[in-house]
Design an enzyme around this catalytic site. Structure first.
Site, PDB file in Angstrom:
ATOM      1  CD  GLU A  97      -3.043   1.123   2.134  1.00 51.36           C
ATOM      2  OE1 GLU A  97      -3.989   1.927   2.011  1.00 51.36           O
ATOM      3  OE2 GLU A  97      -2.981   0.276   3.051  1.00 51.36           O
TER       4      GLU A  97
ATOM      5  CG  PHE B 247      -8.207 -12.224   1.774  1.00 56.08           C
ATOM      6  CD1 PHE B 247      -7.014 -11.549   1.920  1.00 56.08           C
ATOM      7  CD2 PHE B 247      -8.577 -13.117   2.762  1.00 56.08           C
ATOM      8  CE1 PHE B 247      -6.203 -11.755   3.021  1.00 56.08           C
ATOM      9  CE2 PHE B 247      -7.778 -13.331   3.879  1.00 56.08           C
ATOM     10  CZ  PHE B 247      -6.591 -12.643   4.006  1.00 56.08           C
TER      11      PHE B 247
END
Length: 406
Positions: free
Chosen positions: A307, A393
């Protein structure tokens, strides 16, 4: 924003940090961690023994408590969040003909139901045809809503997807109001065993409040949480006409899928970058206009670095100027409800003009140190635009832009 922009006029929530918007906001800005040792079931043979649990979910005023508490906790969560969101929006006495849509993000709904049944000696897991209606349908019926309903399952990104879908329904004129959000009661023996075996959970059992450490060099995984949040969405013109308080405009949304792995984050940032750039383009803002970013940052060694790369690329020259924090350090990771509860955190920032810090960020990872982390205590700011990332996910990447209501 135009008169037809879509705004948030009510919030209903429950999590370890409170059962209302005001309670959650106060605890968030006071840095009250909801992470504690698990006492609801035996975790002595689990590598991670801590979680962020709700406890008893309140029964909405005027409802039959015996009937309410006979329902599954995930149903209680959905009913509480949806009903209190309506009341928060001043719609407790809603007209009977109002078309109210319902979009709920959910994950592993049947797995949770089957696990609880199996632990009681039941066999529903082996004969799914015995399963009753889904949770969204049950909430829709219980609240006697008169609009379309939809369940969205996109892992941690489910809440952002729900808000985007609710916004679209209103823009298309399919509903007069839309309830949109996500719920997850996913802290169970099976989930803790599964995530524990993946080595995705923190093992800092002796220091639960200090266990979840997003972006920190000493992070060792996430901490599971449970709860939910539901928002009342309506057109700005309609909200103004009835004198409703508008908490924010749902200004932008972006999504992508990297399809890299079921549970491992994609090491290449381009897919997360695409989701953020879509959202900023949809909201018609530049990176320099962002006042705050609620990072997905779960405290896993791989995910936080991924990220950081995404944020560095999207923000460019503004990377050391835009304030960033991860409220998961306080709430835990609410799985399918994570994006929804983090959208509430963004509303708090717009409402209070204070940014909640990432707690436990004592030694920023050098690979994440380029970011403008807010840590230690809340930071007073002048914010009109917030961004919330949720990367789930299976490669479900989303970004949500909320603007201060004009």
């Amino acid at each position: 924003m135009t008169q037809d922009s879509i705004c948030i006029t009510g919030v209903g929530l429950t999590c370890s940090m409170g059962h209302s918007y005001d309670e959650f906001t106060n605890n968030l800005l006071s840095q009250v961690s909801g992470i504690e040792p698990v006492a609801e079931f035996d975790v002595s043979d689990h590598p991670s023994q801590i979680a962020s649990l709700i406890g008893k979910i309140p029964c909405p005023e005027g409802f039959d408590e015996t009937e309410y508490y006979s329902r599954l906790r995930i149903e209680q969560c959905g009913i509480w969040c949806a009903e209190t969101a309506m009341r928060h929006a001043g719609l407790q006495d809603r007209p009977s003909g109002l078309r109210i849509g319902l979009v709920l993000g959910l994950g592993a709904e049947w797995m949770q139901s089957w696990e609880m049944d199996y632990r009681r000696g039941g066999r529903r897991a082996f004969d799914p045809t015995e399963e009753p209606a889904g949770m969204t349908t049950k909430v829709h019926r219980f609240l006697n809503l008169r609009g379309p309903q939809l369940t969205i399952s996109a892992a941690c990104a489910s809440g952002n997807w729900a808000l985007a879908q609710g916004r679209r329904w209103l823009e298309m004129g399919w509903v007069d109001l839309c309830l949109a959000g996500a719920c997850d009661i996913g802290v169970t023996p099976l989930s803790m065993a599964g995530f524990g075996n993946l080595r995705a959970l923190s093992r800092k059992n002796d220091t639960p409040h200090a266990a979840l450490r997003p972006f920190d060099s000493d992070r060792d995984g996430m901490v599971l949480g449970e709860g939910g949040a539901v928002f009342v969405l309506e057109k700005t013109a309609a909200a103004k006409a009835r004198g409703a308080r508008r908490y924010a405009d749902v200004a932008g949304f972006g999504a992508s899928s990297d399809a890299f792995h079921m549970v491992i984050p994609c090491p290449e940032p381009q897919h997360g970058i695409a989701a953020m750039q879509q959202a900023l383009g949809d909201a018609r803002i530049s990176p320099s206009e962002i006042g705050y970013i609620n990072a997905h940052a779960t405290g896993t060694p791989v995910g936080d670095i991924c990220e950081a790369k995404i944020l560095q690329s999207v923000l460019g020259e503004s990377v050391d100027q835009v304030p960033i924090s991860s409220t998961k350090s306080l709430t835990g990771h609410l799985l399918s409800a994570a994006a929804a509860i983090e959208a509430v955190a963004c509303l708090t920032v717009l409402d209070q003009q204070l940014i909640p810090p990432t707690i436990n960020l004592d030694h920023p990872d050098p690979e994440c140190a380029m970011l403008r982390h807010v840590r230690g205590k809340p930071e007073s700011v002048n914010v009109d635009v917030t961004v919330s990332n949720s990367f789930g996910f299976g490669g479900n990447n989303t970004c949500l832009v909320l603007k201060k209501a004009a």
